[in-house]
Write a protein that holds these residues in place. Structure first.
Motif, mmCIF file in Angstrom:
data_model
loop_
_atom_site.group_PDB
_atom_site.id
_atom_site.type_symbol
_atom_site.label_atom_id
_atom_site.label_comp_id
_atom_site.label_asym_id
_atom_site.label_seq_id
_atom_site.Cartn_x
_atom_site.Cartn_y
_atom_site.Cartn_z
ATOM 1 N N SER A 92 -50.254 40.107 9.084
ATOM 2 C CA SER A 92 -50.026 38.969 8.191
ATOM 3 C C SER A 92 -49.007 39.251 7.099
ATOM 4 O O SER A 92 -48.462 38.317 6.496
ATOM 5 C CB SER A 92 -51.355 38.542 7.543
ATOM 6 N N LEU A 93 -48.719 40.521 6.844
ATOM 7 C CA LEU A 93 -47.753 40.863 5.802
ATOM 8 C C LEU A 93 -46.306 40.785 6.282
ATOM 9 O O LEU A 93 -45.381 40.836 5.479
ATOM 10 C CB LEU A 93 -48.021 42.281 5.283
ATOM 11 N N VAL A 94 -46.106 40.661 7.599
ATOM 12 C CA VAL A 94 -44.764 40.753 8.183
ATOM 13 C C VAL A 94 -44.338 39.408 8.768
ATOM 14 O O VAL A 94 -45.086 38.768 9.515
ATOM 15 C CB VAL A 94 -44.715 41.822 9.292
ATOM 16 N N THR A 95 -43.122 38.998 8.437
ATOM 17 C CA THR A 95 -42.501 37.810 9.018
ATOM 18 C C THR A 95 -41.268 38.254 9.805
ATOM 19 O O THR A 95 -40.415 38.975 9.267
ATOM 20 C CB THR A 95 -42.076 36.812 7.932
ATOM 21 N N TYR A 96 -41.165 37.825 11.066
ATOM 22 C CA TYR A 96 -40.037 38.219 11.924
ATOM 23 C C TYR A 96 -39.020 37.091 12.015
ATOM 24 O O TYR A 96 -39.376 35.916 12.139
ATOM 25 C CB TYR A 96 -40.536 38.575 13.329
ATOM 26 N N ARG A 97 -37.740 37.486 11.960
ATOM 27 C CA ARG A 97 -36.647 36.540 12.105
ATOM 28 C C ARG A 97 -35.517 37.193 12.903
ATOM 29 O O ARG A 97 -35.255 38.384 12.756
ATOM 30 C CB ARG A 97 -36.108 36.096 10.750
ATOM 31 N N GLN A 98 -34.814 36.399 13.718
ATOM 32 C CA GLN A 98 -33.624 36.893 14.405
ATOM 33 C C GLN A 98 -32.456 36.845 13.423
ATOM 34 O O GLN A 98 -32.237 35.841 12.741
ATOM 35 C CB GLN A 98 -33.334 36.031 15.634
ATOM 36 N N LEU A 99 -31.727 37.958 13.317
ATOM 37 C CA LEU A 99 -30.611 38.016 12.384
ATOM 38 C C LEU A 99 -29.562 38.996 12.887
ATOM 39 O O LEU A 99 -29.882 40.108 13.305
ATOM 40 C CB LEU A 99 -31.088 38.458 10.993
ATOM 41 N N ASN A 100 -28.316 38.573 12.822
ATOM 42 C CA ASN A 100 -27.175 39.420 13.144
ATOM 43 C C ASN A 100 -26.628 39.982 11.830
ATOM 44 O O ASN A 100 -26.211 39.232 10.952
ATOM 45 C CB ASN A 100 -26.101 38.592 13.855
ATOM 46 N N LEU A 101 -26.637 41.301 11.678
ATOM 47 C CA LEU A 101 -26.230 41.910 10.416
ATOM 48 C C LEU A 101 -24.762 41.677 10.082
ATOM 49 O O LEU A 101 -24.369 41.800 8.917
ATOM 50 C CB LEU A 101 -26.519 43.413 10.427
ATOM 51 N N ILE A 102 -23.941 41.345 11.069
ATOM 52 C CA ILE A 102 -22.545 41.057 10.755
ATOM 53 C C ILE A 102 -22.298 39.551 10.670
ATOM 54 O O ILE A 102 -21.150 39.106 10.592
ATOM 55 C CB ILE A 102 -21.570 41.712 11.753
ATOM 56 N N GLY A 103 -23.368 38.778 10.656
ATOM 57 C CA GLY A 103 -23.265 37.333 10.459
ATOM 58 C C GLY A 103 -23.706 36.959 9.058
ATOM 59 O O GLY A 103 -23.691 37.763 8.129
ATOM 60 N N ASP A 104 -24.128 35.711 8.883
ATOM 61 C CA ASP A 104 -24.593 35.236 7.580
ATOM 62 C C ASP A 104 -26.022 35.711 7.323
ATOM 63 O O ASP A 104 -26.836 35.798 8.248
ATOM 64 C CB ASP A 104 -24.550 33.703 7.532
ATOM 65 N N TRP A 105 -26.319 35.990 6.072
ATOM 66 C CA TRP A 105 -27.668 36.374 5.647
ATOM 67 C C TRP A 105 -28.228 35.239 4.782
ATOM 68 O O TRP A 105 -27.942 35.179 3.580
ATOM 69 C CB TRP A 105 -27.636 37.665 4.843
#
Length: 274
Positions: free
Chosen positions: A193-206
């Protein structure tokens, strides 16, 4: 079945991967690319890598490009990998964060390049061990990765003996459910419950609304060229609160141009300066 696979095919795949993820392949990786993609080429009924690349890089093939990236992403990890980082976090960083959380402040930790979830769940166990009532406060872990397949496995949160081998026995008993018929281990709901997962490209927008107090990004930038690494380190600098901590991989090094923004406080551990 032997598929047609040429140097030009490797170069096209390498260029796509670098352009879209920052990951840099070398000529020594050409057989790895073949081994990881050949089954998919055959499944699609194609007889050459050239045909597969044409299809995967087509304008409507978003899912296939995600599949290609997943196949070529390295996801070697386990719980408490580089355990000295977690020791430092629990003894040197968490006391101050816990005090701030108890006073009502928002605290955020980012596991960037979280792979299949072992790192963020290790962070969650550290939090629960040091701060049992963390669930009553505004302290959360964001876990991101470019690999959607890895994120699906992280969300499923089922792990075998190899992944859990470095978890202290008291933590394993306290924070995991053990399915004895399959010898699989699953973090308990209090951990997940403490962790939220998201897809993210580190060389894209944050697309973040606020700053982080702790960032773990370990053994991710090592696969990228110096220019891309510089881009990522600079991004982390801007994403951290002054006084926040950045943890990087044991063989990674902070770029010289950012040394004035970070102070080394441990083995590949840096504190963001004002």
């Amino acid at each position: 079945m032997k598929l047609a696979y040429t140097t030009a095919d490797f170069d096209r795949i390498s260029a796509f991967l670098h352009r879209s993820t920052g990951i840099l392949l070398t000529k020594e990786n050409d057989r790895m690319v073949y081994a990881r993609l050949a089954a998919r080429v055959i499944d699609l009924g194609l007889d050459s890598f050239a045909a597969y690349i044409d299809q995967a890089l087509g304008p409507a093939a978003i899912e296939e490009r995600d599949r290609l990236v997943s196949a070529l992403t390295t996801n070697t990890t386990h719980f408490y990998r580089e355990s000295y980082h977690f020791d430092f976090l629990e003894t040197e960083v968490l006391p101050g964060l816990i005090q701030r959380a108890r006073s009502g402040e928002r605290i955020r930790i980012w596991s960037a390049g979280c792979s299949t979830g072992e790192e963020p769940y290790s962070l969650a166990m550290c939090l629960l061990n040091a701060f049992p009532d963390v669930g009553n406060h505004d302290l959360k872990i964001l876990a991101t990765d470019i690999d959607r397949d890895a994120l699906a496995r992280a969300t499923a949160a089922t792990y075998g003996a190899n992944s859990i081998r470095e978890i202290p026995k008291p933590f394993l008993d306290r924070f995991f459910d053990h399915v004895q018929t399959t010898e699989q281990y699953t973090p308990k709901p209090t951990v997940r419950s403490l962790v939220t997962y998201r897809q993210l490209n580190l060389i894209g927008d944050w697309p973040f609304r606020g700053l982080f107090d702790v960032i773990f990004c370990r053994n991710v930038a090592i696969y990228m060229d110096a220019e891309t690494q510089e881009q990522i380190w600079t991004g982390f600098c801007g994403a951290l609160h002054p006084g926040g901590h950045l943890f990087i991989g044991h063989s990674e090094r902070m770029s010289q141009s950012l040394r004035s923004s970070f102070t080394a406080v441990g083995n590949t551990i840096y504190r963001r300066e004002p």
